[in-house]
Design a protein around this motif. Structure first.
Motif, PDB file in Angstrom:
ATOM      1  N   GLU A  49      32.944  37.195  29.986  1.00 11.85           N
ATOM      2  CA  GLU A  49      34.057  36.449  29.388  1.00 11.85           C
ATOM      3  C   GLU A  49      35.306  37.319  29.414  1.00 11.85           C
ATOM      4  O   GLU A  49      35.247  38.503  29.102  1.00 11.85           O
ATOM      5  N   ILE A  50      36.435  36.720  29.786  1.00 10.46           N
ATOM      6  CA  ILE A  50      37.709  37.443  29.823  1.00 10.46           C
ATOM      7  C   ILE A  50      38.600  36.866  28.725  1.00 10.46           C
ATOM      8  O   ILE A  50      39.029  35.716  28.814  1.00 10.46           O
ATOM      9  N   LYS A  55      45.455  34.589  35.501  1.00 17.53           N
ATOM     10  CA  LYS A  55      45.500  33.520  36.485  1.00 17.53           C
ATOM     11  C   LYS A  55      44.728  33.903  37.743  1.00 17.53           C
ATOM     12  O   LYS A  55      44.298  33.056  38.501  1.00 17.53           O
ATOM     13  N   ARG A  56      44.543  35.214  37.916  1.00 20.64           N
ATOM     14  CA  ARG A  56      43.927  35.699  39.151  1.00 20.64           C
ATOM     15  C   ARG A  56      43.087  36.933  38.858  1.00 20.64           C
ATOM     16  O   ARG A  56      43.493  37.803  38.087  1.00 20.64           O
ATOM     17  N   PRO A  67      36.591  33.736  41.665  1.00 24.69           N
ATOM     18  CA  PRO A  67      36.914  32.497  40.948  1.00 24.69           C
ATOM     19  C   PRO A  67      36.802  32.669  39.434  1.00 24.69           C
ATOM     20  O   PRO A  67      35.830  33.222  38.934  1.00 24.69           O
ATOM     21  N   LEU A  68      37.807  32.204  38.741  1.00 25.04           N
ATOM     22  CA  LEU A  68      37.855  32.245  37.285  1.00 25.04           C
ATOM     23  C   LEU A  68      37.374  30.895  36.775  1.00 25.04           C
ATOM     24  O   LEU A  68      37.962  29.861  37.084  1.00 25.04           O
ATOM     25  N   LEU A  86      40.989  43.675  39.079  1.00 24.95           N
ATOM     26  CA  LEU A  86      42.372  43.616  38.648  1.00 24.95           C
ATOM     27  C   LEU A  86      42.618  42.221  38.095  1.00 24.95           C
ATOM     28  O   LEU A  86      42.360  41.227  38.788  1.00 24.95           O
ATOM     29  N   LEU A  87      43.101  42.142  36.868  1.00 23.05           N
ATOM     30  CA  LEU A  87      43.408  40.868  36.242  1.00 23.05           C
ATOM     31  C   LEU A  87      44.923  40.689  36.223  1.00 23.05           C
ATOM     32  O   LEU A  87      45.641  41.517  35.682  1.00 23.05           O
ATOM     33  N   GLU A  88      45.378  39.613  36.824  1.00 23.74           N
ATOM     34  CA  GLU A  88      46.826  39.330  36.864  1.00 23.74           C
ATOM     35  C   GLU A  88      47.118  38.001  36.210  1.00 23.74           C
ATOM     36  O   GLU A  88      46.333  37.111  36.205  1.00 23.74           O
TER      37      GLU A  88
END
Length: 88
Positions: A49-50, A55-56, A67-68, A86-88
């Motif tokens: 879970e984030i 968004k990416r 894929p999120l 990397l979470l953007e």
């Protein structure tokens, strides 16, 4: 140490969790890093879970976009290895 864990774990919840893996989130102003460790002797696949709005999600090593799905990602980590995203 076990007593300390028994006291702290119910009170201090980590931002990212997983059952079979050990994720850690390093938050930044605009981007963040998610590291997912597998300390076990077998390959592990689990959902992570984030909790932050992303968004990416990019796998740092392969450069592939992950894929999120419903504020989380499905991660496969080989035994005694780590994956970095990397979470953007």
């Amino acid at each position: 140490i076990e007593l300390l864990r028994a006291i702290v774990i119910p009170v201090v919840k980590p931002k990212v969790t997983s059952i079979g893996l050990r994720p850690r989130l390093i938050e930044g102003q605009t981007r963040s890093l998610l590291t997912v460790f597998n300390d076990r002797t077998e390959d592990q696949t689990d959902r992570v879970e984030i909790p932050i709005s992303s968004k990416r999600v990019l796998d740092i090593h392969s450069g592939q976009e992950i894929p999120l799905e419903r504020k989380g990602i499905r991660v496969e980590v080989p035994h005694q290895d780590v994956r970095v995203f990397l979470l953007e």
